[in-house]
Design an enzyme around this catalytic site. Structure first.
Site, short mmCIF file in Angstrom:
data_model
loop_
_atom_site.label_atom_id
_atom_site.label_comp_id
_atom_site.label_asym_id
_atom_site.label_seq_id
_atom_site.Cartn_x
_atom_site.Cartn_y
_atom_site.Cartn_z
N ASP A 234 -8.89 -3.33 -5.96
CA ASP A 234 -8.79 -4.26 -4.82
C ASP A 234 -9.64 -3.82 -3.64
O ASP A 234 -9.37 -4.21 -2.51
CB ASP A 234 -7.33 -4.44 -4.40
CG ASP A 234 -6.71 -3.17 -3.82
OD1 ASP A 234 -7.41 -2.14 -3.71
OD2 ASP A 234 -5.52 -3.20 -3.47
N HIS B 270 -7.59 -5.55 -0.57
CA HIS B 270 -6.38 -4.77 -0.33
C HIS B 270 -5.50 -5.34 0.78
O HIS B 270 -4.27 -5.40 0.64
CB HIS B 270 -6.77 -3.33 0.00
CG HIS B 270 -5.61 -2.39 0.08
ND1 HIS B 270 -4.77 -2.15 -0.99
CD2 HIS B 270 -5.12 -1.65 1.12
CE1 HIS B 270 -3.84 -1.28 -0.63
NE2 HIS B 270 -4.03 -0.98 0.64
N SER C 274 0.83 -1.20 0.00
CA SER C 274 0.00 0.00 0.00
C SER C 274 0.87 1.26 0.00
O SER C 274 1.70 1.45 -0.88
CB SER C 274 -0.96 -0.04 1.20
OG SER C 274 -1.90 0.99 1.13
#
Length: 675
Positions: free
Chosen positions: A577, A630, A248
């Site tokens: 995602d 995610h 991320s």
């Protein structure tokens, strides 16, 4: 005969004698005693069934069912199909001869890393070195205002407030689990351990994710410690290069690190231009937010995302009620706007990347499954004077309008939009807010308190905001945050990337304004999930004026439909995602860094590896072994196998090169950018 009558009187007709001194009544006669018991039972009031009782019973049933399933799971035969999860990829690869080779560095993203208290206010007694973020979160319930105060940073400096010090939890435990039972890195760490990894060749590069990337070095020397740790792992593991696995926001944090480590001191680490080439084998970015995350915009504007908007629609009084006085969103906004790292996640590249009022790279994306099965045909639009029909292609979704005020504004052609013209930031900020009487209702102060209702109405009259005009909007409604954070981050595209101004650290985390290191043997992977609706743009409206409400904007959860069925609850969705759109995660590997480009002058090899989301088949799979979400993707079997194989020495070609399910290549071709 007489004796029988006297006996019946004794049993049935003797009166009951009561005592008035809090004693139990003396009942004489068996028949009378039974009758009184029946009467007392009939007169006893029924217990009132409350809502909390129902909730407790439901929770009890769910817990009992869950534990019963776990019991059956452990008791049933191992070869029973459909109930046992697949063999761990680490175990399977180890049996095939795969073993640890390259040291591995894990770089967590925003929110997932734990923070512990080293110094606090009197309300934090007993919490020294206890986690205030990540863990059980019990302190939220015990002392919520104290907890919020300690999570906030100074609104002027973006660093610690006086008398408060929160620091990142060190070691692998910093981000293995976000909360008990909710894994982040734990599954990947366990599988790495299966092939031989341990503390000497596995490291978690924990940092305080709230502050700007350069400030992690200024305050905590985090970048210096990461540089030293990589150098140590390189030397102590037989001069084997390191495999870095960011997640991320950690991807752009490590992008910043690579520029910092080669830059001369004191602004950089002084490693020289060959440091990355010498020490890094591969960077395997998981769910990387390279070009930003549109949901960050909703967080700054109204502390909302699709889930919060849904709660507001279903139970409007829960978050906004003045009677309950929660003011939850105001508290969230007040705290989160002190975190500079949030600005790093704003969309980068302007309209060139994210589209304008009438164009976007994802314009052909279709969300409605029925529409996908039956693509819309050309439509008849009346008769022309010569008798011929006019055919018109159905309109596409205007994703480039990241913020629209009203559903119609999100759909009309730009020529039909009625706006108040090109407004400058200063015109938004005149007058004081009419909601200044905070003491009368205990209102939480936010920067909206310095913006008048008239200014907010002028903002809404502009109707639509693209990636270019969005920054002006944010500077108007969050001036302190933007002024502070924009000293550390930039969101444009470099015209001349050789310009010396790009040596400043504010550009280092933007892949469109910085160059990759001179490391032709290094590899970069973009690993991310696809197949989940992901927030892309929003339909907003003005909140109802309220004495105690200081957030005047909110997502219009009544807006649904859209041309392609992608508008739900005031949010337009694209493929991704669930957090990061495909465009942000995949563009740089698909085009921006592909081959020798001005952003990748040494031609570092890039690979796009997508993982198609598949929901868990049953409860026993937990969050799924084929998830593309995610965070849940960190437990994806295919992704874990890719990471383990590269750590064991495999190259991208040996993995199979690109694996693409989405339209990322088509979207990349539509983006007209000089590479």
């Amino acid at each position: 005969m007489g004796s029988n009558i006297r006996l019946r009187k004794l049993i049935f007709l003797e009166p009951v004698k009561f005592s008035w001194k809090n004693e139990k009544p003396k009942i004489e006669g068996v028949g009378v005693e039974k009758k009184l018991r029946r009467n007392n039972k009939a007169k006893r009031p029924h217990k009132q069934w409350r809502c909390v009782d129902s909730c407790c019973w439901i929770i009890g049933y769910l817990c009992t069912t869950w534990w019963l399933l776990l019991f059956l799971y452990d008791c049933l035969p191992a070869n029973l199909p459909g109930l046992k999860v697949p063999e761990a990829p680490g175990v399977r690869l180890r049996s095939g001869g795969t073993a640890a080779l390259h040291p591995v560095v894990l770089v967590p993203g925003i929110v997932t890393g734990g923070l512990e208290l080293w110094e606090g206010r009197p309300c934090s007694d007993g919490l020294f070195r206890r986690r205030l973020w990540g863990g059980s979160f019990t302190e939220i319930l015990k002392r919520p205002m104290c907890w919020l105060e300690h999570l906030s940073l100074d609104n002027e400096t973006g660093l610690d407030p006086p008398g408060i010090r929160l620091r990142a939890v060190p070691g692998l435990v910093a981000a293995d689990y976000f909360a008990p039972g909710y894994f982040v890195w734990a599954v990947l760490i366990k599988n790495l351990a299966h092939i031989g990894y341990e503390g000497k060749n596995l490291y978690m590069a924990a940092y305080d994710w709230r502050i700007s990337f350069q400030n992690t070095e200024t305050r905590d020397q985090t970048l210096s410690r990461l540089k030293s740790k990589i150098e140590l792992m390189y030397v102590t593991n037989g001069n084997k290069k390191v495999v870095v696995v960011p997640h991320s926001m950690g991807a752009i944090y490590f992008l910043h690190f690579m520029k910092w480590v080669e830059a001369p001191s004191p602004i950089g680490g002084g490693g020289g231009p060959d440091w990355c080439s010498k020490h890094i084998k591969a960077i395997m970015n998981i769910g990387a937010a390279f070009l930003g995350v549109p949901k960050t915009v909703g967080s700054i504007l109204s502390a909302e995302s699709k889930d919060v908007a849904l709660i507001r629609a279903m139970a409007p009084g829960l978050l906004d009620s003045e009677i309950l006085g929660f003011q939850t969103l105001e508290h969230v906004m007040r705290v989160s706007r002190t975190w500079d790292s949030i600005i790093s996640l704003l969309p980068k590249g302007g309209e060139t990347i994210w589209g304008n009022k009438d164009w976007s790279p994802e314009e052909d994306h279709v969300c409605d499954s029925a529409t996908k099965r039956h693509p819309p045909q050309f439509e008849t639009k009346g008769n022309h004077t010569d008798g011929q029909n006019i055919f018109q292609v159905p309109e596409s979704t205007n994703y480039g309008r990241i913020i629209s005020f009203g559903k119609s504004a999100s759909e009309l052609h730009s020529s039909e939009l009625v706006t108040s013209g090109s407004q400058k930031q200063e015109s938004f900020l005149n007058g004081t807010s009419p909601q200044s009487n905070a003491a009368s209702c205990g209102k939480v102060w936010t920067e909206y308190d310095e913006v008048s209702r008239e200014s907010i109405e002028r903002i809404s009259e502009k109707k639509v905001y693209t990636a270019n005009t969005l920054l002006d909007l944010l500077r108007a409604i969050a001036p302190k945050m933007m002024k502070r954070a924009e000293a550390h981050f930039s969101h444009g595209i470099a015209d001349d990337i050789e310009d010396p101004k790009y040596d400043h650290y504010k550009y280092w985390s933007n892949p469109l304004e910085t160059k990759l290191p001179n490391a032709p043997d290094m590899e970069i992977y973009c690993l991310y999930g696809v197949g989940i609706p992901t927030e892309r743009s929003y339909v907003y409206k003005l909140s109802q004026s309220s004495r105690c409400r200081s957030i005047p904007l909110q997502i219009d959860s009544s807006a649904d439909g859209g041309h392609n069925g992608c508008l739900k609850g005031g949010v337009y969705f694209v493929d991704g995602d669930s957090t990061v759109p495909v465009l942000s995660s995949g563009f740089m590997c698909a085009k921006g860094w592909r081959g020798k480009t001005r952003f990748n002058p040494s031609g570092i090899a890039t690979h796009v590896r997508e993982y198609k989301h598949k929901a868990p088949a049953n409860l026993l799979e937990g969050r799924g072994v084929q998830s593309g979400a995610h965070v849940d993707i960190m437990g994806n079997v295919a992704l874990i196998e890719d990471v383990l194989r590269v750590a064991a020495g495999a190259s991208g070609v040996e993995l199979g090169g690109d694996r693409i399910y989405s339209d990322v290549m088509k979207m990349s071709e539509r983006i007209k950018i000089r590479v």
